[in-house]
Design a protein around this motif. Structure first.
Motif, PDB file in Angstrom:
ATOM      1  N   GLY A   8      25.530  32.496  67.793  1.00  0.00           N
ATOM      2  CA  GLY A   8      24.700  32.141  66.651  1.00  0.00           C
ATOM      3  C   GLY A   8      24.934  30.710  66.214  1.00  0.00           C
ATOM      4  N   LYS A   9      25.267  30.507  64.941  1.00  0.00           N
ATOM      5  CA  LYS A   9      25.427  29.162  64.391  1.00  0.00           C
ATOM      6  C   LYS A   9      26.701  28.477  64.881  1.00  0.00           C
ATOM      7  CE  LYS A   9      27.714  30.609  60.091  1.00  0.00           C
ATOM      8  NZ  LYS A   9      27.587  30.633  58.614  1.00  0.00           N
ATOM      9  N   GLY A  10      27.614  29.259  65.484  1.00  0.00           N
ATOM     10  CA  GLY A  10      28.792  28.622  66.049  1.00  0.00           C
ATOM     11  C   GLY A  10      30.000  29.521  66.096  1.00  0.00           C
ATOM     12  N   VAL A  11      30.668  29.559  67.231  1.00  0.00           N
ATOM     13  CA  VAL A  11      31.893  30.330  67.402  1.00  0.00           C
ATOM     14  C   VAL A  11      32.770  29.600  68.418  1.00  0.00           C
ATOM     15  CG1 VAL A  11      31.143  31.806  69.321  1.00  0.00           C
ATOM     16  CG2 VAL A  11      32.737  32.725  67.629  1.00  0.00           C
ATOM     17  N   VAL A  12      34.071  29.822  68.319  1.00  0.00           N
ATOM     18  CA  VAL A  12      35.041  29.240  69.251  1.00  0.00           C
ATOM     19  C   VAL A  12      35.799  30.399  69.888  1.00  0.00           C
ATOM     20  CG1 VAL A  12      37.094  27.775  69.462  1.00  0.00           C
ATOM     21  CG2 VAL A  12      35.251  27.133  67.882  1.00  0.00           C
ATOM     22  N   HIS A  13      36.080  30.301  71.189  1.00  0.00           N
ATOM     23  CA  HIS A  13      36.856  31.378  71.817  1.00  0.00           C
ATOM     24  C   HIS A  13      37.712  30.859  72.955  1.00  0.00           C
ATOM     25  CE1 HIS A  13      34.157  32.733  75.426  1.00  0.00           C
ATOM     26  NE2 HIS A  13      33.777  31.528  75.059  1.00  0.00           N
ATOM     27  N   THR A  14      38.635  31.712  73.390  1.00  0.00           N
ATOM     28  CA  THR A  14      39.486  31.442  74.545  1.00  0.00           C
ATOM     29  C   THR A  14      39.406  32.620  75.491  1.00  0.00           C
ATOM     30  OG1 THR A  14      41.457  32.456  73.560  1.00  0.00           O
ATOM     31  CG2 THR A  14      41.111  30.109  73.137  1.00  0.00           C
ATOM     32  N   GLU A  15      39.685  32.368  76.769  1.00  0.00           N
ATOM     33  CA  GLU A  15      39.720  33.413  77.799  1.00  0.00           C
ATOM     34  C   GLU A  15      40.933  33.165  78.672  1.00  0.00           C
ATOM     35  OE1 GLU A  15      35.030  33.882  78.706  1.00  0.00           O
ATOM     36  OE2 GLU A  15      35.885  31.897  78.435  1.00  0.00           O
ATOM     37  N   ARG A  16      41.823  34.152  78.699  1.00  0.00           N
ATOM     38  CA  ARG A  16      43.087  33.961  79.404  1.00  0.00           C
ATOM     39  C   ARG A  16      43.493  35.233  80.153  1.00  0.00           C
ATOM     40  NH1 ARG A  16      45.026  29.201  77.459  1.00  0.00           N
ATOM     41  NH2 ARG A  16      44.569  28.608  75.302  1.00  0.00           N
ATOM     42  N   THR A  17      44.329  35.057  81.157  1.00  0.00           N
ATOM     43  CA  THR A  17      44.959  36.204  81.802  1.00  0.00           C
ATOM     44  C   THR A  17      45.854  36.900  80.789  1.00  0.00           C
ATOM     45  OG1 THR A  17      44.950  35.097  83.959  1.00  0.00           O
ATOM     46  CG2 THR A  17      46.485  36.929  83.681  1.00  0.00           C
ATOM     47  N   PRO A  18      45.723  38.224  80.613  1.00  0.00           N
ATOM     48  CA  PRO A  18      46.560  38.931  79.632  1.00  0.00           C
ATOM     49  C   PRO A  18      48.045  38.767  79.922  1.00  0.00           C
ATOM     50  CG  PRO A  18      44.771  40.335  80.384  1.00  0.00           C
ATOM     51  CD  PRO A  18      44.766  39.132  81.278  1.00  0.00           C
TER      52      PRO A  18
END
Length: 291
Positions: free
Chosen positions: A96-106
């Motif tokens: 939507g108007k803006g989001v930040v995320h990360t994706e990592r090996t658990p």
């Protein structure tokens, strides 16, 4: 996420009723229905010393769909989500108007042996009237997705509507994403699936016969018109069928930002440079805006 090292590269070419290409966007076809970006991850070996670590990065104007065949990814975002995705389940984040995320090996996979990561990261553009909606996150376990069989083929409805069924994933436009696997040759008639709009076929494994040609895995077929597709899936073939009704307005894309309005993209670029986005709790990394 745009993990360039894991994209399967193929040239686009015209074979009649179809365009065969790498991923979207590519030169002859920038979108398929509302789908604006397809990133095929792997299959790649992860660990014991190298892992998936995509640090904090922003999105606007789209939903991300993560679907894995092998491996696991830990998703964290700026609206407070911490959700591990495993094979067959769906992570659906609407920026939507803006989001930040990360994706990592658990964390639990960082001390063991090497494992395989394989799946898809997909971006779906939002309708113009929803581009500035509040960000949302939804997770669907693999057991919640509709599954059925047709002769030798098995189907999973990942998102949207097809074949009179509906996925629980809360999509925001008319679309479909269906996973199909077969062990023996199988005639795939998309008209029977009640698919509406543009159609793409991503060959994950095996091959497809279309327009008198054999198209191998790693390619993306794009139908040029509705209801043209009668395809033959080869033995031991695995495909993702996706698409939907295209938007009337053009979509612009820069890095991780998608919008029908170039001004919104410029505003997002400025906001990220000036670190005005809400960040992910507990994360310190920051991927800078590409110049």
């Amino acid at each position: 996420m745009s993990n360039i090292g894991l994209i399967i590269e193929e040239r686009s070419r015209d074979i009649g009723s179809f365009l065969v290409g790498r991923l979207i966007p590519f030169r002859k076809k920038r979108m398929i229905g509302p789908f604006i970006f397809i990133d095929h991850m792997g299959p790649s070996k992860v660990g014991p010393t190298h892992f998936l670590d995509i640090g904090q990065h922003p999105h606007i104007g789209l939903s991300t769909l993560t679907y894995l065949f092998e491996g696991e990814i830990m998703h964290r975002d700026s609206i407070g989500t911490a959700q591990k995705i495993t094979p067959g389940s769906v992570n659906w984040m609407t920026a939507g108007k803006g989001v930040v995320h990360t994706e990592r090996t658990p964390g639990e996979l960082r001390s063991g042996s090497e494992h395989v990561l394989h799946g898809f990261q997909i971006w779906v553009a939002l309708p113009r009237e929803l581009e500035s909606m509040e960000p949302e996150f939804f997770h669907a376990e693999h057991t919640a997705l509709p599954r059925w069989k047709d002769n030798e083929a098995s189907y999973t409805l990942v998102a949207g509507e097809a074949y009179g069924k509906r996925s629980p994933v809360p999509v925001h436009s008319e679309l479909f994403m269906v996973e199909i696997k077969c062990q023996d040759k199988y005639e795939l008639d998309t008209t029977l699936l009640n698919l509406k709009g543009e159609i793409g076929v991503c060959i994950v494994e095996g091959y497809i016969e279309a327009c008198g040609e054999r198209i191998e895995q790693g390619n993306l077929l794009v139908s040029k018109e509705e209801d043209v597709c009668r395809l033959a899936m080869g033995e031991h073939t695995h495909v993702l069928l996706f698409g939907g009704k295209p938007f009337e307005e053009e979509r612009y894309i820069f890095w991780n930002f998608v919008s029908s309005d170039k001004v919104k993209i410029e505003e997002a670029k400025k906001a990220w440079k000036e670190k005005q986005f809400k960040m992910v709790d507990g994360e310190k990394g920051y991927i800078p805006l590409p110049e």
